[in-house]
Design a protein around this motif. Structure first.
Motif, PDB file in Angstrom:
ATOM      1  N   UNK A  17       0.844  -1.198   0.000  1.00  0.00           N
ATOM      2  CA  UNK A  17       0.000   0.000   0.000  1.00  0.00           C
ATOM      3  C   UNK A  17       0.876   1.244   0.000  1.00  0.00           C
ATOM      4  N   UNK A  18       0.343   2.298  -0.565  1.00  0.00           N
ATOM      5  CA  UNK A  18       1.054   3.568  -0.529  1.00  0.00           C
ATOM      6  C   UNK A  18       0.603   4.320   0.702  1.00  0.00           C
ATOM      7  N   UNK A  19       1.528   4.889   1.442  1.00  0.00           N
ATOM      8  CA  UNK A  19       1.172   5.589   2.672  1.00  0.00           C
ATOM      9  C   UNK A  19       2.198   6.664   2.947  1.00  0.00           C
ATOM     10  N   UNK A  20       1.933   7.402   4.014  1.00  0.00           N
ATOM     11  CA  UNK A  20       2.806   8.519   4.352  1.00  0.00           C
ATOM     12  C   UNK A  20       4.202   8.041   4.692  1.00  0.00           C
ATOM     13  N   UNK A  21       4.295   6.910   5.391  1.00  0.00           N
ATOM     14  CA  UNK A  21       5.601   6.445   5.855  1.00  0.00           C
ATOM     15  C   UNK A  21       6.156   5.313   5.013  1.00  0.00           C
ATOM     16  N   UNK A  22       5.322   4.638   4.221  1.00  0.00           N
ATOM     17  CA  UNK A  22       5.817   3.602   3.340  1.00  0.00           C
ATOM     18  C   UNK A  22       6.124   2.297   4.038  1.00  0.00           C
ATOM     19  N   UNK A  23       5.781   2.154   5.320  1.00  0.00           N
ATOM     20  CA  UNK A  23       6.083   0.921   6.045  1.00  0.00           C
ATOM     21  C   UNK A  23       4.844   0.073   6.251  1.00  0.00           C
ATOM     22  N   UNK A  44       0.092   7.031  11.806  1.00  0.00           N
ATOM     23  CA  UNK A  44       0.111   6.481  10.448  1.00  0.00           C
ATOM     24  C   UNK A  44      -1.162   6.877   9.724  1.00  0.00           C
ATOM     25  N   UNK A  45      -1.036   6.971   8.438  1.00  0.00           N
ATOM     26  CA  UNK A  45      -2.162   7.315   7.572  1.00  0.00           C
ATOM     27  C   UNK A  45      -2.018   6.483   6.304  1.00  0.00           C
ATOM     28  N   UNK A  46      -2.948   5.576   6.071  1.00  0.00           N
ATOM     29  CA  UNK A  46      -2.832   4.607   4.987  1.00  0.00           C
ATOM     30  C   UNK A  46      -4.002   4.724   4.035  1.00  0.00           C
ATOM     31  N   UNK A  47      -3.713   4.720   2.734  1.00  0.00           N
ATOM     32  CA  UNK A  47      -4.737   4.697   1.701  1.00  0.00           C
ATOM     33  C   UNK A  47      -5.062   3.240   1.368  1.00  0.00           C
ATOM     34  N   UNK A  48      -6.301   2.842   1.618  1.00  0.00           N
ATOM     35  CA  UNK A  48      -6.715   1.452   1.431  1.00  0.00           C
ATOM     36  C   UNK A  48      -7.645   1.362   0.223  1.00  0.00           C
ATOM     37  N   UNK A  49      -7.283   0.576  -0.794  1.00  0.00           N
ATOM     38  CA  UNK A  49      -8.157   0.425  -1.963  1.00  0.00           C
ATOM     39  C   UNK A  49      -9.317  -0.519  -1.667  1.00  0.00           C
ATOM     40  N   UNK A  50     -10.522  -0.139  -2.109  1.00  0.00           N
ATOM     41  CA  UNK A  50     -11.711  -0.963  -1.934  1.00  0.00           C
ATOM     42  C   UNK A  50     -12.330  -1.250  -3.294  1.00  0.00           C
ATOM     43  N   UNK A  51     -12.830  -2.459  -3.457  1.00  0.00           N
ATOM     44  CA  UNK A  51     -13.508  -2.868  -4.690  1.00  0.00           C
ATOM     45  C   UNK A  51     -14.874  -3.431  -4.320  1.00  0.00           C
ATOM     46  N   UNK A  52     -15.909  -2.868  -4.906  1.00  0.00           N
ATOM     47  CA  UNK A  52     -17.256  -3.371  -4.628  1.00  0.00           C
ATOM     48  C   UNK A  52     -17.441  -4.742  -5.262  1.00  0.00           C
ATOM     49  N   UNK A  53     -16.994  -4.920  -6.503  1.00  0.00           N
ATOM     50  CA  UNK A  53     -17.085  -6.219  -7.161  1.00  0.00           C
ATOM     51  C   UNK A  53     -16.874  -6.104  -8.652  1.00  0.00           C
ATOM     52  N   UNK A  54     -16.303  -7.147  -9.246  1.00  0.00           N
ATOM     53  CA  UNK A  54     -16.038  -7.120 -10.689  1.00  0.00           C
ATOM     54  C   UNK A  54     -17.319  -7.002 -11.506  1.00  0.00           C
ATOM     55  N   UNK A  79      -9.084   6.562   3.522  1.00  0.00           N
ATOM     56  CA  UNK A  79      -7.960   6.889   4.398  1.00  0.00           C
ATOM     57  C   UNK A  79      -8.199   6.283   5.785  1.00  0.00           C
ATOM     58  N   UNK A  80      -7.218   5.505   6.252  1.00  0.00           N
ATOM     59  CA  UNK A  80      -7.291   4.905   7.580  1.00  0.00           C
ATOM     60  C   UNK A  80      -6.175   5.497   8.427  1.00  0.00           C
ATOM     61  N   UNK A  81      -6.547   6.182   9.490  1.00  0.00           N
ATOM     62  CA  UNK A  81      -5.573   6.788  10.389  1.00  0.00           C
ATOM     63  C   UNK A  81      -5.418   5.937  11.650  1.00  0.00           C
ATOM     64  N   UNK A  82      -4.177   5.622  11.973  1.00  0.00           N
ATOM     65  CA  UNK A  82      -3.838   4.878  13.182  1.00  0.00           C
ATOM     66  C   UNK A  82      -4.724   3.638  13.324  1.00  0.00           C
ATOM     67  N   UNK A  83      -5.542   3.551  14.404  1.00  0.00           N
ATOM     68  CA  UNK A  83      -6.363   2.371  14.657  1.00  0.00           C
ATOM     69  C   UNK A  83      -7.807   2.549  14.201  1.00  0.00           C
ATOM     70  N   UNK A  84      -8.064   3.559  13.380  1.00  0.00           N
ATOM     71  CA  UNK A  84      -9.441   3.901  13.011  1.00  0.00           C
ATOM     72  C   UNK A  84      -9.885   3.099  11.784  1.00  0.00           C
TER      73      UNK A  84
END
Length: 314
Positions: A17-23, A44-54, A79-84
């Motif tokens: 995943x691509x994120x602010x820290x890359x870890x 941490x701030x992570x961009x999470x990709x979601x797919x509804x369905x093909x 966007x998912x921040x920390x434990x959210x």
């Protein structure tokens, strides 16, 4: 109510995943569940990709998070921040439910990471959170744990169990949430085990996920017979039998018994024993000058190195 947990393949899809820290990394734990692994000691701030369905490529898709609109399109990033973490559901233009993705957050493995859900076993010096035992060799074993006071509402999200030899297991969580029972569906009590059992239990507390893996084991290493029942006492002579739950025939699965005599005010686990002896017989006569003493008895499999059962005393 027991929750049946199916055997899960050990292959887990890792997606960078691509994120602010890359870890951070994103894993698909099981269908409709993604896990964001982050270092919870830092922001941490992570961009999470979601797919509804093909099958919804040509559908107008609306994403919702806790009854609020989150985005539009068959594929989006949240966007998912920390434990959210959160539960994201996708709907068509009419508001009909189409699919969902549950996003959980897990602390990345490290020697110093904080465990929040389970506490260590109190009766061992080892780094042990889950203890497993079997009453016999029929392929059934039971595991137990203690939750921390702040995480009593945490639940088992997934159990991964299996052998390299590919045997099938079925597991159910105990109604009190403090343990589980697993059954080897291909078990043969007379067959020699060629590979150890691997077990990992995932716990979910809100949107936090923690996994606990125990050291791989053979059934013979965790076998611990039920307590021995003393069936007859005549003077200083004690008689007992094999537990009803122990494997048959007894000639193939012999037990060895440990007899211990302590002062009547002492407990069976006292080191101040008057007598300590092992025997294969189910009868023993105590020769002791004192009229008051405590007779203690326990057993284990005679042929393998496994734990002693709990003491029975008289």
């Amino acid at each position: 109510m027991n929750m049946l947990l199916h055997n899960v393949l050990y292959l887990i899809l890792h997606v960078a995943s691509s994120s602010q820290y890359g870890t951070e990394t994103i894993e698909t734990l099981m269908p409709n569940v993604k896990v964001v692994k982050v270092d919870l000691k830092i922001f941490t701030e992570t961009q999470v990709p979601l797919l509804c369905g093909d099958s919804y490529q040509d559908t107008e898709v609306i994403w919702m998070k806790d009854s609020e609109r989150e985005g539009q399109g068959n594929q989006i990033k949240v966007k998912v921040e920390e434990m959210m973490g959160a539960n994201y559901s996708c709907h068509n233009a009419a508001g009909d439910y189409l699919n969902h993705t549950l996003v959980l957050v897990q602390d990345i493995p490290s020697p110093n990471r904080t465990r929040r859900v389970l506490e260590k076993s109190h009766d061992t010096d080892e780094d042990e959170y889950i203890r497993c035992l079997a009453k016999n060799y029929n392929g059934t074993f039971h595991c137990f744990w203690n939750k921390t006071k702040n995480q009593m509402s945490a639940v088992v999200a997934l159990v991964q169990v299996g052998r390299f030899s590919g045997r099938n297991f079925s597991c159910s969580v105990h109604s009190d949430g403090a343990g589980l029972t697993c059954v080897d569906l291909d078990s043969c009590s007379f067959a020699e085990e060629v590979s150890r059992i691997d077990l990992t239990v995932y716990f979910r507390s809100n949107y936090l996920l923690e996994d606990y893996t125990i050291t791989p084991f053979y059934m013979r290493e965790i076998v611990k017979t039920d307590k021995i029942h003393i069936t007859k006492v005549e003077g200083n002579t004690f008689q007992w039998g094999y537990p009803a739950t122990w494997s048959l025939p007894h000639s193939y699965y012999p037990l060895t018994f440990q007899v211990k005599v302590v002062h009547f005010r002492e407990r069976c686990d006292s080191e101040k024993q008057v007598l300590l002896k092992e025997t294969k017989e189910t009868k023993f006569t105590v020769v002791h000058s004192s009229k008051k003493y405590r007779f203690c008895l326990r057993a284990k499999d005679e042929l393998v190195d496994c734990p002693w059962c709990q003491w029975t005393d008289w």
